[in-house]
Design a protein around this motif. Structure first.
Motif, PDB file in Angstrom:
ATOM      1  N   ASP A 247       0.471   0.394  -9.340  1.00  0.00           N
ATOM      2  CA  ASP A 247      -0.518   1.302  -8.741  1.00  0.00           C
ATOM      3  C   ASP A 247      -0.682   0.994  -7.257  1.00  0.00           C
ATOM      4  O   ASP A 247      -0.718   1.892  -6.417  1.00  0.00           O
ATOM      5  N   ASP A 250       2.501   2.014  -5.305  1.00  0.00           N
ATOM      6  CA  ASP A 250       2.583   3.462  -5.167  1.00  0.00           C
ATOM      7  C   ASP A 250       1.600   3.954  -4.103  1.00  0.00           C
ATOM      8  O   ASP A 250       1.951   4.747  -3.218  1.00  0.00           O
ATOM      9  N   ALA A 251       0.367   3.442  -4.151  1.00  0.00           N
ATOM     10  CA  ALA A 251      -0.670   3.884  -3.210  1.00  0.00           C
ATOM     11  C   ALA A 251      -0.284   3.521  -1.786  1.00  0.00           C
ATOM     12  O   ALA A 251      -0.442   4.326  -0.857  1.00  0.00           O
ATOM     13  N   ARG A 252       0.241   2.313  -1.587  1.00  0.00           N
ATOM     14  CA  ARG A 252       0.612   1.900  -0.223  1.00  0.00           C
ATOM     15  C   ARG A 252       1.777   2.734   0.305  1.00  0.00           C
ATOM     16  O   ARG A 252       1.798   3.126   1.461  1.00  0.00           O
ATOM     17  N   ARG A 254       2.485   5.771  -0.472  1.00  0.00           N
ATOM     18  CA  ARG A 254       2.014   7.138  -0.193  1.00  0.00           C
ATOM     19  C   ARG A 254       1.183   7.212   1.081  1.00  0.00           C
ATOM     20  O   ARG A 254       1.044   8.272   1.674  1.00  0.00           O
ATOM     21  N   SER A 255       0.605   6.069   1.508  1.00  0.00           N
ATOM     22  CA  SER A 255      -0.381   6.113   2.587  1.00  0.00           C
ATOM     23  C   SER A 255       0.234   6.550   3.915  1.00  0.00           C
ATOM     24  O   SER A 255      -0.470   6.930   4.830  1.00  0.00           O
TER      25      SER A 255
END
Ligand SMILES: Cc1cc2nc3c(=O)[nH]c(=O)nc-3n(C[C@H](O)[C@H](O)[C@H](O)COP(=O)(O)OP(=O)(O)OC[C@H]3O[C@@H](n4cnc5c(N)ncnc54)[C@H](O)[C@@H]3O)c2cc1C
Ligand code: FES
Length: 268
Positions: A247, A250-252, A254-255
């Motif tokens: 998680d 993925d978040a990093r 996408r940032s």
């Protein structure tokens, strides 16, 4: 560039003269290149190399402005710099039966690790996937090295229709597997990790966070593994899949998406 040829739609294969990197690299390591002065620093895995002839092989998928610029290079062109080998080499031991799973351009990253496991005396099955037959890379090279290669395509135009995880589940039903190595998109590595977790099969993934310096100085590539912050460029890029927080990864990744879209728009 000593050679430059398209391997699949949007994927180009290069041989780059880099004698010192070719002498020292090991499977699992990468270089950071810049297409020209002032260009972005792009991490690329060393897919192959020849110390005697002084070259390394890179396989590059065009996903944004910088990789598209790299894939416009031809024989005789040069990178302004090639830094490496970087990262910790793959841990390769004689463990018995190994399954190497590669998705998309992840197959290029998985290839040298598969070859290293064969050289260590392991029985290696390669499961490789692509969207269509045209998107499958390195099938012949892996067939020459491994005991078995299973090709999967999303549209069924080559090999087995469906995802690499389906082929992996079938292989795990067939017989004992001592180690799984999975390299590809985050969603694929997460899915493979789900398949092997319930069976308690040791699993390695190669993480691809945004990297800047590649030497542990900037913190840009930090990932969460076993509750601890690690820098993928020096502590990895390979990690125990069952300890990775996908998680956070993925978040990093996408940032930076808005910034990347703007870079693509400028490049066009
Ligand atoms: C250790 C390592 C080894 C790698 N080896 C290879 C390789 O052998 N061949 C290859 O084609 N690619 C490889 N990559 C991925 C490659 O570095 C990225 O695709 C590239 O940095 C994207 O730059 P860009 O400017 O073209 O795209 P951007 O415009 O920066 O991004 C376009 C799209 O690519 C995604 N993206 C951006 N950076 C990365 C990244 N680091 N990894 C994955 N997706 C990313 C973005 O989320 C976005 O959707 C590797 C990455 C790492 C960290
Ligand atoms: S890329 Fe800067 S610390 Fe890893």
């Amino acid at each position: 560039m000593l050679t430059a040829a398209w391997a699949a739609p949007g994927v180009k294969r290069f041989r780059v003269a880099a004698p010192r990197v070719a002498e020292h690299w090991r499977a699992g390591q990468f270089v950071i290149v810049r297409a020209g002065e002032g260009a972005e620093r792009i991490p690329l895995t060393i897919a192959e190399g020849d110390a005697t002839e002084g070259w390394i092989g890179l396989i590059v998928q065009s996903v944004g402005a910088s990789t598209t610029e790299i894939n416009s290079l031809e024989v005789g062109d040069t990178f302004s710099d090639v830094v490496g080998p970087l990262g910790t080499p793959s841990e390769v031991e004689a463990v018995g039966s190994v399954v190497v799973v590669g998705g998309g351009v992840g197959v290029a990253i998985a290839y040298p690790t598969a070859v290293a496991h064969v050289a260590a005396g392991n029985d290696v099955t390669a499961i490789i996937g692509g969207r269509t037959a045209d998107h499958v890379i390195l099938e012949q090279e892996l067939a020459a090295a491994c005991s078995r290669v299973v090709v999967c395509t999303d549209d069924g135009s080559a090999g087995r229709p469906g995802f690499v995880t389906d082929a992996l589940s079938d292989r795990l039903e067939e017989g004992e597997v001592d180690l799984v190595v999975a390299i590809g998109p985050i969603a694929m590595m997460r899915a493979v990790t789900g398949v092997t977790r319930s069976r308690q099969i040791p699993t390695i993934v190669s993480l691809n966070p945004i990297m800047v310096d590649g030497t542990g100085m900037c913190g840009g590539c930090r990932v969460l593994v076993g509750g601890e912050t690690k820098f993928a460029c020096v502590d990895g890029p390979e990690f125990d899949a069952h300890a990775v927080d996908f998680d956070v990864l993925d978040a990093r990744n996408r940032s930076y998406r808005d910034f990347e879209r703007r870079a693509c728009a400028v490049a066009e």
